[in-house]
Enzyme design. Structure first.
Site, short mmCIF file in Angstrom:
data_model
loop_
_atom_site.label_atom_id
_atom_site.label_comp_id
_atom_site.label_asym_id
_atom_site.label_seq_id
_atom_site.Cartn_x
_atom_site.Cartn_y
_atom_site.Cartn_z
N LYS A 102 0.98 -1.76 -0.05
CA LYS A 102 -0.44 0.50 0.02
C LYS A 102 0.73 1.01 -0.35
O LYS A 102 0.31 2.23 -0.85
CB LYS A 102 -0.76 -0.26 1.24
CG LYS A 102 -2.42 -0.90 1.70
CD LYS A 102 -3.43 -0.50 1.94
CE LYS A 102 -2.71 -1.41 3.73
NZ LYS A 102 -1.76 -1.41 3.80
N ARG B 30 -10.01 1.68 9.36
CA ARG B 30 -9.33 0.41 9.74
C ARG B 30 -10.17 -0.70 10.19
O ARG B 30 -10.48 -1.92 10.31
CB ARG B 30 -7.79 0.04 10.71
CG ARG B 30 -7.05 0.24 9.78
CD ARG B 30 -5.48 -0.05 10.65
NE ARG B 30 -4.66 -0.59 10.33
CZ ARG B 30 -3.56 -0.51 9.70
NH1 ARG B 30 -3.14 1.20 9.21
NH2 ARG B 30 -2.57 -1.39 9.60
N ARG C 41 10.40 -6.72 4.10
CA ARG C 41 10.77 -6.22 4.90
C ARG C 41 11.26 -5.49 5.92
O ARG C 41 11.99 -4.60 6.13
CB ARG C 41 9.27 -5.07 4.15
CG ARG C 41 8.37 -3.81 4.96
CD ARG C 41 7.49 -3.06 5.21
NE ARG C 41 6.84 -3.48 6.22
CZ ARG C 41 5.63 -3.12 5.79
NH1 ARG C 41 4.45 -2.51 5.26
NH2 ARG C 41 4.34 -3.44 7.24
N ARG D 124 11.64 -2.46 10.69
CA ARG D 124 10.39 -1.90 11.24
C ARG D 124 10.54 -2.99 12.88
O ARG D 124 10.10 -4.47 12.93
CB ARG D 124 8.94 -1.78 10.74
CG ARG D 124 8.42 -0.49 9.93
CD ARG D 124 7.45 -0.42 9.61
NE ARG D 124 6.63 -1.33 9.95
CZ ARG D 124 5.33 -0.98 9.04
NH1 ARG D 124 4.69 -0.56 8.01
NH2 ARG D 124 3.90 -1.51 9.95
N ARG E 184 -0.78 -8.97 13.21
CA ARG E 184 -1.21 -7.67 12.34
C ARG E 184 -2.46 -8.26 10.68
O ARG E 184 -3.91 -7.47 10.69
CB ARG E 184 -0.66 -6.70 11.98
CG ARG E 184 0.40 -6.34 12.94
CD ARG E 184 1.09 -5.25 13.00
NE ARG E 184 1.38 -4.69 11.21
CZ ARG E 184 2.62 -4.80 10.43
NH1 ARG E 184 3.45 -5.07 10.74
NH2 ARG E 184 2.31 -4.10 9.58
P1 AMP Z 1 0.74 0.25 8.75
O1 AMP Z 1 2.00 1.12 8.98
O2 AMP Z 1 -0.56 0.92 7.70
O3 AMP Z 1 1.05 -0.80 8.62
O4 AMP Z 1 0.52 1.02 10.72
C1 AMP Z 1 1.20 0.59 11.73
C2 AMP Z 1 0.89 0.51 12.75
O5 AMP Z 1 -0.08 2.04 13.36
C3 AMP Z 1 -0.61 -1.00 12.79
O6 AMP Z 1 -0.52 -2.17 13.30
C4 AMP Z 1 -1.15 0.22 14.17
O7 AMP Z 1 -0.74 0.36 15.35
C5 AMP Z 1 -0.86 1.69 13.31
N1 AMP Z 1 -2.43 2.28 13.00
C6 AMP Z 1 -1.79 2.60 12.12
N2 AMP Z 1 -3.32 3.20 11.32
C7 AMP Z 1 -4.33 2.70 12.61
C8 AMP Z 1 -5.65 3.27 12.14
N3 AMP Z 1 -6.28 3.74 11.40
N4 AMP Z 1 -6.58 2.64 13.68
C9 AMP Z 1 -5.38 2.46 14.83
N5 AMP Z 1 -4.10 1.89 14.05
C10 AMP Z 1 -3.61 2.28 12.91
#
Ligand code: AMP
Length: 191
Positions: free
Chosen positions: A14, A89, A128, A134, A145
């Site tokens: 994404k 989400r 990654r 990360r 996740r």
């Molecule tokens: P991402 O970079 O989108 O994979 O997000 C990494 C982490 O950030 C997720 O596993 C959540 O812990 C947190 N996170 C990102 N977006 C959200 C959201 N919309 N609601 C809650 N937690 C979020």
């Protein structure tokens, strides 16, 4: 004005596709995960509140996430449209977003779901993890996740499909192949 939501499991690519779409449409790509990570590395209060949840692969509470998104969407650079990556989400967040957009007088144009099967997603996340280090890319957290995605985020696609906003794109193949499929969706929307 173009407003886009990008959906897809962690590891679907994404982030990469978000910046390409944003560049093509001339709109900012807004990634809630990126905002949290930036706040963690800057040591802000927001970062401090988000970190423990992120490290466990759980959602940061809505009381933190929703106001942050609302503020971000009111920034001047979002006035001509935006792409949201990683938000909403959950169905609850989708409802909050609907209210935020109604307040701003903005319609949603497209919800794009990048579809990639589970094995492929895990192997991309492991790759990654080696490249980006990360904190939440360890295998148990990754699996968690993915479970959270299937349970809470995937059902949201139906909510947008019911509003005729959902376009599903095959996320397998090279980055360029996926971009081409996504751009074909925008060509169709713009036509
Ligand atoms: P991402 O970079 O989108 O994979 O997000 C990494 C982490 O950030 C997720 O596993 C959540 O812990 C947190 N996170 C990102 N977006 C959200 C959201 N919309 N609601 C809650 N937690 C979020």
């Amino acid at each position: 004005m173009t407003t886009v939501i990008l959906l897809g499991p962690p590891g679907a690519g994404k982030g990469t596709q978000a910046s390409r779409i944003a560049q093509r449409l001339g709109i900012p790509a807004i990634s809630t995960g990126e905002i949290f990570r930036a706040n963690i590395s800057e040591g802000t209060e927001l970062g401090r509140r988000a970190q423990a949840f992120m490290d466990r692969g759980e959602f940061v509470p809505d009381s933190v996430t929703n106001p942050m998104v609302k503020a971000r969407l009111q920034a001047p650079d979002a006035a001509e449209g935006f792409l949201l990556d990683g938000y909403p989400r959950t169905l609850d967040q989708a409802h909050v977003l609907r209210d935020i957009l109604a307040d701003l007088g903005v319609d949603l144009d497209v919800v794009l779901e990048i579809e990639v099967d589970e094995d492929e997603v895990v192997s991309r996340m492991l790759k990654r993890a080696q490249e980006q280090h990360r904190a939440d890319d360890t295998e148990p957290v990754m699996r968690h996740r993915l479970e959270v995605y299937h349970a809470q985020t995937e059902p949201m696609a139906t909510y947008y499909a019911d509003q005729d906003l959902l376009a599903v794109v095959d996320g397998t193949g090279t980055i360029d192949e996926v971009t081409a499929r996504i751009f074909a969706v925008f060509d169709a929307v713009e036509a």
